[in-house]
Design an enzyme around this catalytic site. Structure first.
Site, PDB file in Angstrom:
ATOM      1  N   GLU A  38       6.539   4.244   5.998  1.00 41.60           N
ATOM      2  CA  GLU A  38       7.709   4.994   5.539  1.00 41.60           C
ATOM      3  C   GLU A  38       7.319   6.454   5.324  1.00 41.60           C
ATOM      4  O   GLU A  38       6.209   6.756   4.883  1.00 41.60           O
ATOM      5  CB  GLU A  38       8.266   4.424   4.218  1.00 41.60           C
ATOM      6  CG  GLU A  38       8.696   2.978   4.279  1.00 41.60           C
ATOM      7  CD  GLU A  38       7.586   2.040   3.834  1.00 41.60           C
ATOM      8  OE1 GLU A  38       6.583   2.523   3.249  1.00 41.60           O
ATOM      9  OE2 GLU A  38       7.705   0.834   4.094  1.00 41.60           O
ATOM     10  N   ARG A  90      21.264  -9.201  -2.959  1.00 42.73           N
ATOM     11  CA  ARG A  90      19.958  -9.168  -2.297  1.00 42.73           C
ATOM     12  C   ARG A  90      18.846  -9.728  -3.176  1.00 42.73           C
ATOM     13  O   ARG A  90      17.818 -10.168  -2.656  1.00 42.73           O
ATOM     14  CB  ARG A  90      19.618  -7.722  -1.912  1.00 42.73           C
ATOM     15  CG  ARG A  90      20.535  -7.098  -0.877  1.00 42.73           C
ATOM     16  CD  ARG A  90      20.305  -7.713   0.494  1.00 42.73           C
ATOM     17  NE  ARG A  90      18.913  -7.675   0.882  1.00 42.73           N
ATOM     18  CZ  ARG A  90      18.340  -6.618   1.469  1.00 42.73           C
ATOM     19  NH1 ARG A  90      19.065  -5.546   1.744  1.00 42.73           N
ATOM     20  NH2 ARG A  90      17.067  -6.645   1.787  1.00 42.73           N
ATOM     21  N   ASP A  97       0.861  -1.184   0.000  1.00 47.62           N
ATOM     22  CA  ASP A  97       0.000   0.000   0.000  1.00 47.62           C
ATOM     23  C   ASP A  97       0.900   1.238   0.000  1.00 47.62           C
ATOM     24  O   ASP A  97       1.371   1.662   1.051  1.00 47.62           O
ATOM     25  CB  ASP A  97      -0.915  -0.009   1.224  1.00 47.62           C
ATOM     26  CG  ASP A  97      -1.746   1.262   1.338  1.00 47.62           C
ATOM     27  OD1 ASP A  97      -1.875   1.984   0.335  1.00 47.62           O
ATOM     28  OD2 ASP A  97      -2.263   1.536   2.443  1.00 47.62           O
ATOM     29  N   HIS A  98       1.137   1.789  -1.180  1.00 47.92           N
ATOM     30  CA  HIS A  98       1.976   2.974  -1.314  1.00 47.92           C
ATOM     31  C   HIS A  98       1.194   4.095  -1.981  1.00 47.92           C
ATOM     32  O   HIS A  98       0.379   3.848  -2.872  1.00 47.92           O
ATOM     33  CB  HIS A  98       3.202   2.665  -2.188  1.00 47.92           C
ATOM     34  CG  HIS A  98       4.367   2.113  -1.431  1.00 47.92           C
ATOM     35  ND1 HIS A  98       5.670   2.379  -1.781  1.00 47.92           N
ATOM     36  CD2 HIS A  98       4.435   1.327  -0.345  1.00 47.92           C
ATOM     37  CE1 HIS A  98       6.486   1.765  -0.927  1.00 47.92           C
ATOM     38  NE2 HIS A  98       5.751   1.105  -0.059  1.00 47.92           N
TER      39      HIS A  98
END
Length: 319
Positions: A105, A267, A36-37
């Site tokens: 964030e 990564r 959810d951004h």
């Protein structure tokens, strides 16, 4: 161990995400997670549809796939709004929706113009937010006058028969302990046995543990590494303490310039070697995770689906 699929809302428009959820169900993934951004991590990624609308569309396009989202019910989407949206999502996805929550964030939350608190305060806010959400899910009229939130005579009328599970995101031991105390599960992006241990000791023993693997499947590994570096450097390589504090996509782009392709490839699993993908998934299993969802970087999702259907999913029972 269940294998899931990450719906990368930062990279794909809403109609594509609906199609990818359908494909994930077809090839054999058991669940999917959508972020959810409000903003993508970088301008290059270029998308960020409203997750609750996307979940509603996916509910009508799938039949078995379990779905969850990870949201921050602390500022941009306050807990009463998340409680309302998630209750509706759960009615559209009976028995197959879970709510993921985290402390968020600054990238997404600064838009309210309010002060961005340190992580300890945000954890305190999240704990109170989860309390509000559970009260509203229980039915009846809710009055809540807390330290961070006020809810004045609110009631949610459209609710599922059973409230969905709340899974708490954790990138630190403190957050994992909070997840164990208030959550029905934990979700993390690193294969950390320390997080799992903290979660279990705080009350999470026997509850689901979700982990995320980043991958970039392509026939040519060099192409996959270049794409992963160009598209997903910021969220893959930015340290967790910095990840929550940077304010706008341009900030992430500036930090990404300091990260090499080799560092990103450490990564992100790049290429189409099934053994390497299984080994990365096994890192999470060995750390104590029992659900692992895979995020395919970039626009080419179909190559990923065919590769996992043929070479990875049939072998996950080995783990």
């Amino acid at each position: 161990m269940e294998l899931g699929y990450q719906l990368s809302s930062e990279e794909h428009p809403a109609p594509d995400l609906v199609g990818y959820a359908r494909r994930a169900e077809e090839v054999g993934f058991s669940y999917a997670v959508a972020s959810d951004h409000l903003h993508p991590w970088t301008h290059r990624q270029g998308q960020s549809p409203f997750v609750w609308s996307v979940l509603g569309a996916i509910a009508q396009a799938t039949h078995r796939l379990r779905l969850g989202t990870v949201t921050a019910p602390i500022r941009r989407t306050p807990p009463y709004l998340v409680a309302h949206a998630s209750a509706t999502a759960a009615t559209l996805l009976p028995g197959r929706f879970f709510l993921g929550v985290g402390t968020g964030e600054n990238l997404n939350e600064h838009v309210t113009g309010e002060w961005w608190p340190p992580s300890a305060i945000r954890r305190e806010m999240l704990e109170e937010a989860v309390e509000v959400i559970r009260k509203l899910w229980a039915g009846g009229t809710v009055e809540h006058f807390g330290r961070h939130y006020t809810v004045d005579n609110a009631r949610i009328y459209s609710r599922p028969l059973e409230p969905p599970a709340i899974v708490v995101a954790a990138m630190s031991v403190e957050a994992a302990e909070l997840a164990g105390r208030i959550g029905d599960g934990i979700v993390a992006v690193s294969p950390s046995a320390e997080l799992v241990q903290a979660f279990e000791e705080a009350g999470g023993r026997g509850k689901p543990r979700y982990g995320q693997v980043d991958a970039c499947v392509a026939d040519d590994e060099a192409d996959a590494r270049r794409l992963a570096h160009a598209q997903w450097t910021a969220p893959a390589a930015v340290p967790p303490r910095l990840l929550a504090k940077l304010r706008v996509p341009a900030d992430f782009e500036a930090v990404a310039e300091l990260v090499s392709e080799e560092q990103v490839a450490e990564r992100i699993v790049c290429g189409a070697d099934a053994e390497r993908h299984l080994a990365r998934i096994a890192e999470f299993v060995d750390a104590g995770f029992d659900h692992v969802h895979v995020h395919q970087v970039g626009a080419d999702q179909e190559t990923f689906f065919r590769f996992y259907e043929r070479d990875v999913l049939p072998r996950t029972r080995e783990l």
